[in-house]
Design a protein around this motif. Sequence first.
Motif, PDB file in Angstrom:
ATOM      1  N   THR A   1       0.834  -1.208   0.000  1.00  0.00           N
ATOM      2  CA  THR A   1       0.000   0.000   0.000  1.00  0.00           C
ATOM      3  C   THR A   1       0.866   1.254   0.000  1.00  0.00           C
ATOM      4  O   THR A   1       0.594   2.223  -0.726  1.00  0.00           O
ATOM      5  N   ALA A   2       1.933   1.233   0.832  1.00  0.00           N
ATOM      6  CA  ALA A   2       2.857   2.373   0.877  1.00  0.00           C
ATOM      7  C   ALA A   2       3.540   2.577  -0.469  1.00  0.00           C
ATOM      8  O   ALA A   2       3.733   3.711  -0.915  1.00  0.00           O
ATOM      9  N   ARG A   3       3.898   1.469  -1.107  1.00  0.00           N
ATOM     10  CA  ARG A   3       4.532   1.555  -2.428  1.00  0.00           C
ATOM     11  C   ARG A   3       3.601   2.246  -3.426  1.00  0.00           C
ATOM     12  O   ARG A   3       4.028   3.154  -4.157  1.00  0.00           O
ATOM     13  N   GLN A   4       2.355   1.810  -3.469  1.00  0.00           N
ATOM     14  CA  GLN A   4       1.397   2.394  -4.416  1.00  0.00           C
ATOM     15  C   GLN A   4       1.152   3.861  -4.109  1.00  0.00           C
ATOM     16  O   GLN A   4       1.062   4.704  -5.011  1.00  0.00           O
ATOM     17  N   THR A   5       1.060   4.171  -2.800  1.00  0.00           N
ATOM     18  CA  THR A   5       0.831   5.568  -2.399  1.00  0.00           C
ATOM     19  C   THR A   5       1.999   6.446  -2.814  1.00  0.00           C
ATOM     20  O   THR A   5       1.801   7.568  -3.334  1.00  0.00           O
ATOM     21  N   MET A   6       3.234   5.971  -2.598  1.00  0.00           N
ATOM     22  CA  MET A   6       4.407   6.757  -2.972  1.00  0.00           C
ATOM     23  C   MET A   6       4.482   6.939  -4.485  1.00  0.00           C
ATOM     24  O   MET A   6       4.765   8.039  -4.971  1.00  0.00           O
ATOM     25  N   GLU A   7       4.236   5.878  -5.240  1.00  0.00           N
ATOM     26  CA  GLU A   7       4.303   5.980  -6.698  1.00  0.00           C
ATOM     27  C   GLU A   7       3.255   6.959  -7.225  1.00  0.00           C
ATOM     28  O   GLU A   7       3.528   7.747  -8.143  1.00  0.00           O
ATOM     29  N   THR A   8       2.056   6.923  -6.648  1.00  0.00           N
ATOM     30  CA  THR A   8       0.997   7.845  -7.071  1.00  0.00           C
ATOM     31  C   THR A   8       1.392   9.292  -6.805  1.00  0.00           C
ATOM     32  O   THR A   8       1.189  10.179  -7.640  1.00  0.00           O
ATOM     33  N   ALA A   9       1.987   9.524  -5.614  1.00  0.00           N
ATOM     34  CA  ALA A   9       2.415  10.886  -5.264  1.00  0.00           C
ATOM     35  C   ALA A   9       3.535  11.363  -6.183  1.00  0.00           C
ATOM     36  O   ALA A   9       3.553  12.523  -6.627  1.00  0.00           O
ATOM     37  N   LEU A  10       4.460  10.496  -6.488  1.00  0.00           N
ATOM     38  CA  LEU A  10       5.591  10.887  -7.324  1.00  0.00           C
ATOM     39  C   LEU A  10       5.176  11.203  -8.756  1.00  0.00           C
ATOM     40  O   LEU A  10       5.724  12.109  -9.391  1.00  0.00           O
ATOM     41  N   THR A  11       4.211  10.466  -9.260  1.00  0.00           N
ATOM     42  CA  THR A  11       3.780  10.707 -10.642  1.00  0.00           C
ATOM     43  C   THR A  11       3.047  12.033 -10.799  1.00  0.00           C
ATOM     44  O   THR A  11       2.796  12.475 -11.925  1.00  0.00           O
ATOM     45  N   SER A  12       2.727  12.663  -9.667  1.00  0.00           N
ATOM     46  CA  SER A  12       2.094  13.988  -9.758  1.00  0.00           C
ATOM     47  C   SER A  12       3.086  15.063 -10.158  1.00  0.00           C
ATOM     48  O   SER A  12       2.687  16.168 -10.539  1.00  0.00           O
ATOM     49  N   VAL A  13       4.386  14.751 -10.058  1.00  0.00           N
ATOM     50  CA  VAL A  13       5.416  15.706 -10.476  1.00  0.00           C
ATOM     51  C   VAL A  13       5.470  15.714 -12.001  1.00  0.00           C
ATOM     52  O   VAL A  13       5.576  14.664 -12.645  1.00  0.00           O
ATOM     53  N   GLU A  14       5.402  16.883 -12.576  1.00  0.00           N
ATOM     54  CA  GLU A  14       5.376  17.012 -14.033  1.00  0.00           C
ATOM     55  C   GLU A  14       6.670  16.474 -14.660  1.00  0.00           C
ATOM     56  O   GLU A  14       7.767  16.810 -14.243  1.00  0.00           O
ATOM     57  N   GLY A  15       6.502  15.601 -15.635  1.00  0.00           N
ATOM     58  CA  GLY A  15       7.646  15.054 -16.363  1.00  0.00           C
ATOM     59  C   GLY A  15       8.360  13.927 -15.655  1.00  0.00           C
ATOM     60  O   GLY A  15       9.376  13.435 -16.149  1.00  0.00           O
ATOM     61  N   LEU A  16       7.833  13.473 -14.496  1.00  0.00           N
ATOM     62  CA  LEU A  16       8.507  12.409 -13.754  1.00  0.00           C
ATOM     63  C   LEU A  16       8.130  11.039 -14.315  1.00  0.00           C
ATOM     64  O   LEU A  16       6.959  10.768 -14.593  1.00  0.00           O
ATOM     65  N   GLU A  17       9.111  10.174 -14.434  1.00  0.00           N
ATOM     66  CA  GLU A  17       8.909   8.812 -14.920  1.00  0.00           C
ATOM     67  C   GLU A  17       9.483   7.822 -13.905  1.00  0.00           C
ATOM     68  O   GLU A  17      10.637   7.938 -13.504  1.00  0.00           O
ATOM     69  N   ILE A  18       8.654   6.869 -13.474  1.00  0.00           N
ATOM     70  CA  ILE A  18       9.108   5.841 -12.538  1.00  0.00           C
ATOM     71  C   ILE A  18       9.790   4.724 -13.314  1.00  0.00           C
ATOM     72  O   ILE A  18       9.202   4.124 -14.215  1.00  0.00           O
TER      73      ILE A  18
END
Length: 315
Positions: free
Chosen positions: A116-133
């Motif tokens: 759950t923490a992983r999904q939450t962190m990935e969702t938050a990070l993708t809110s940064v413009e131009g960020l790619e996981i």
Amino acid sequence: MKLALINLLPTTAKVPFIRVRFVALALSALVLLFSLFEFANVGINFGIDFRGGIQTEVETGSTTTTEELRDLTAALELGEPRVQEAGNTDPERRTFLVALPLQPGEGTVGEEANQTARQTMETALTSVEGLEIRGTTVIGGAVSRELVVTGFVAIGVALFLMLVYIWFRFQWQYSLGAVLALVHDVIATVGMFSVTQMTFDLATVAAILTIVGYSMNDTVVVYDRIRENLRKYKKMPLADVLNLSINDTLSRTILTSATTLVALVSLYLIGGASLQGFAFAMIWGVLIGTYSSIFVAAPLLLFTDVERESTQGGV
């Protein structure tokens, strides 16, 4: 016209290495004490392999900062985040490693909390413009503890086997000197990671094991020449034999270290985040290993009273 590098190196050098042995050994003692002090008081920045956690590698535009990503993940209230910028070769893009600690809970509960923490962190990070996981890794506490034990056992076994190898190949005096030089290299490397706080992970353990092999190879070359010269110059004082042997192998030592460093520096600069710690450890290891072969392993034979008449042992 001859351009071979070997022609530019000294083949009959007369550098007084043994004369400065007390200065060199005192310097080594200071390095070891400082390394142990730093390790005890500051510690090592263990990577996710050893401490467990959730780590995501992201690639963003050049304007994204470490502080921005840290504030973003800290706001999730999932534990104190660690954000580290990785090696970048593209001036328009930046690569970061964003890590969170393991979430509380045992067994299935803990696994679900971490996912759950992983999904939450990935969702938050993708809110940064131009960020790619680029990828996310989750390592549990039991696995990380096992890796810590396995890693340090591997280093200990390597040192013990090197001691046995040199004992059979030469004499116990050589074995003692070689292993003390290896221990010197390993402690100095751990101290360097404690000072720089670079990530210490499984790749670093692999680098330390490689350093052990590299340093031992360098030491064996010097020891082999010492054994040969002890047979050849039976009346020459031991200190002079040691110095002569070091100088005899000096050009080979310079060539080997220099060519290895060229490859390692290139790996450090363009290898990316996953290889940066390994390359850094190897660069330091080559430098400290070359130093210990000359200024630690060889001079220690003066204090162990190596036998001249028994130098025929080994293969």
